[in-house]
Design a protein around this motif. Structure first.
Motif, PDB file in Angstrom:
ATOM      1  N   HIS A   6       0.919  -1.009  -0.252  1.00  0.00           N
ATOM      2  CA  HIS A   6      -0.196   0.026  -0.188  1.00  0.00           C
ATOM      3  C   HIS A   6       1.197   1.152  -0.265  1.00  0.00           C
ATOM      4  O   HIS A   6       1.333   1.930   1.515  1.00  0.00           O
ATOM      5  CB  HIS A   6      -0.789  -0.127   1.048  1.00  0.00           C
ATOM      6  N   HIS A   8       1.389   5.314  -2.161  1.00  0.00           N
ATOM      7  CA  HIS A   8       0.485   6.002  -2.424  1.00  0.00           C
ATOM      8  C   HIS A   8       1.404   7.194  -3.660  1.00  0.00           C
ATOM      9  O   HIS A   8       1.728   8.425  -3.130  1.00  0.00           O
ATOM     10  CB  HIS A   8      -0.298   7.189  -1.970  1.00  0.00           C
ATOM     11  N   GLU A  92      -8.042   2.678  -3.081  1.00  0.00           N
ATOM     12  CA  GLU A  92      -9.109   2.122  -1.644  1.00  0.00           C
ATOM     13  C   GLU A  92     -10.444   3.186  -1.569  1.00  0.00           C
ATOM     14  O   GLU A  92     -10.257   4.306  -1.698  1.00  0.00           O
ATOM     15  CB  GLU A  92      -7.411   2.537  -0.259  1.00  0.00           C
ATOM     16  N   HIS A 153      -5.787  -2.564   5.144  1.00  0.00           N
ATOM     17  CA  HIS A 153      -5.095  -1.799   5.680  1.00  0.00           C
ATOM     18  C   HIS A 153      -5.236  -1.001   6.299  1.00  0.00           C
ATOM     19  O   HIS A 153      -5.408  -0.642   6.730  1.00  0.00           O
ATOM     20  CB  HIS A 153      -5.152  -0.705   3.474  1.00  0.00           C
ATOM     21  N   ASP A 202       1.802   2.955   3.626  1.00  0.00           N
ATOM     22  CA  ASP A 202       0.758   4.255   3.173  1.00  0.00           C
ATOM     23  C   ASP A 202       2.018   5.258   2.947  1.00  0.00           C
ATOM     24  O   ASP A 202       1.433   6.465   3.252  1.00  0.00           O
ATOM     25  CB  ASP A 202      -0.221   3.680   5.032  1.00  0.00           C
TER      26      ASP A 202
HETATM   27 NI    NI Z   1      -3.815   4.669   1.724  1.00  0.00          NI
END
Ligand code: NI
Length: 255
Positions: A6, A8, A92, A153, A202
């Motif tokens: 996970h 970004h 997500e 997540h 994340d």
């Molecule tokens: Ni996220």
């Protein structure tokens, strides 16, 4: 090898040094990264990045913070994105009752559409849940989400909620929070069945100790694996091997 399940990478925090970041990830043993979309724009950017970097894969969906953007005509554009090569999951998506970015009904409506789409397309879900675990699990159960499963997540629920998620065919993702002092998430992570545990950053958020407070990046998933090993989850190598195998199975990544 490790997998960051996970990230970004299309967020502006990474625009200056993406190539160096991917080199650092490889050097840290992070061989695959799932780059997670949060609305139409970021999903398209995530896919573009996955199409040009062989260690990067993508997902497409609307984060609960972006549920106001998830109107009917925008949601209709998701199937085409999900059908693209290198897209491995729907999300997500989910519910966030902590920040209440959007009215709950609006969040729930978008969440249900994502679950139905995942079931239609036979793709796993990537779920964001904050202060909403029971409701998320109730909706997953009602919509038949266990047919495709997916990742909860940055799991922040308790042990009973973790068990229910596992029973509903979900994997549990843990990141930097397990490295924080007196982490409740660490205790939960230590109890997750071995075949359901996956790791994540994340990033750019939630950097693990010893990088806490800094910009997070995929290389730091190593600190999460080290923390779990130290806390008694098993030898570092076996934590890496098992969580990598789990993420590859879940997202259909090449092994
Ligand atoms: Ni996220």
């Amino acid at each position: 090898m490790l997998i960051d399940s996970h990230a970004h990478l299309m967020f502006p925090q990474f625009s200056g040094d993406l190539d160096e970041l991917l080199v650092r990830a490889r050097a840290a043993g992070v061989g695959q990264i799932v780059n997670v979309g949060t609305n139409l724009e970021t999903s398209r950017a995530a896919i573009a990045m996955a199409e040009t970097h062989d260690t990067v894969f993508a997902s497409a969906g609307f984060h609960p913070a972006d549920s106001e953007k998830a109107d009917a005509s925008s949601l209709k554009k998701l199937p085409d994105l999900l059908a693209r090569r290198r897209v491995v999951a729907v999300g997500e998506t989910g519910l966030d009752f902590y920040r209440n970015y959007a009215p709950r009904e609006m969040q729930e409506r978008a969440f249900r559409v994502h679950i139905r789409l995942a079931c239609e397309m036979g793709m796993p879900l990537i779920i964001h849940s904050r202060a909403a675990e029971t409701r998320v699990l109730d909706i997953l159960e009602a919509e038949g989400g266990s047919k495709v499963g997916g990742a909860m997540h940055c799991f922040g629920g308790n042990a009973a909620e973790a068990r229910r998620a596992v029973d509903l065919n979900f994997h549990l993702g843990f990141g930097g929070i397990v490295t924080f002092k007196n982490s409740h998430a660490l205790k939960v992570a230590l109890g997750v069945p071995v075949e359901r545990l996956i790791l994540e950053t994340d990033c750019p958020f939630l950097a693990p100790v010893p990088k806490r407070g800094k910009r997070n990046e995929p290389a730091y998933v190593r600190y999460v694996a080290e923390c779990l090993a130290r806390a008694g989850r098993g030898k570092f190598d076996s934590v890496c091997r098992q969580t990598t195998q789990n993420a590859q199975t879940l997202f259909g990544l090449p092994s």
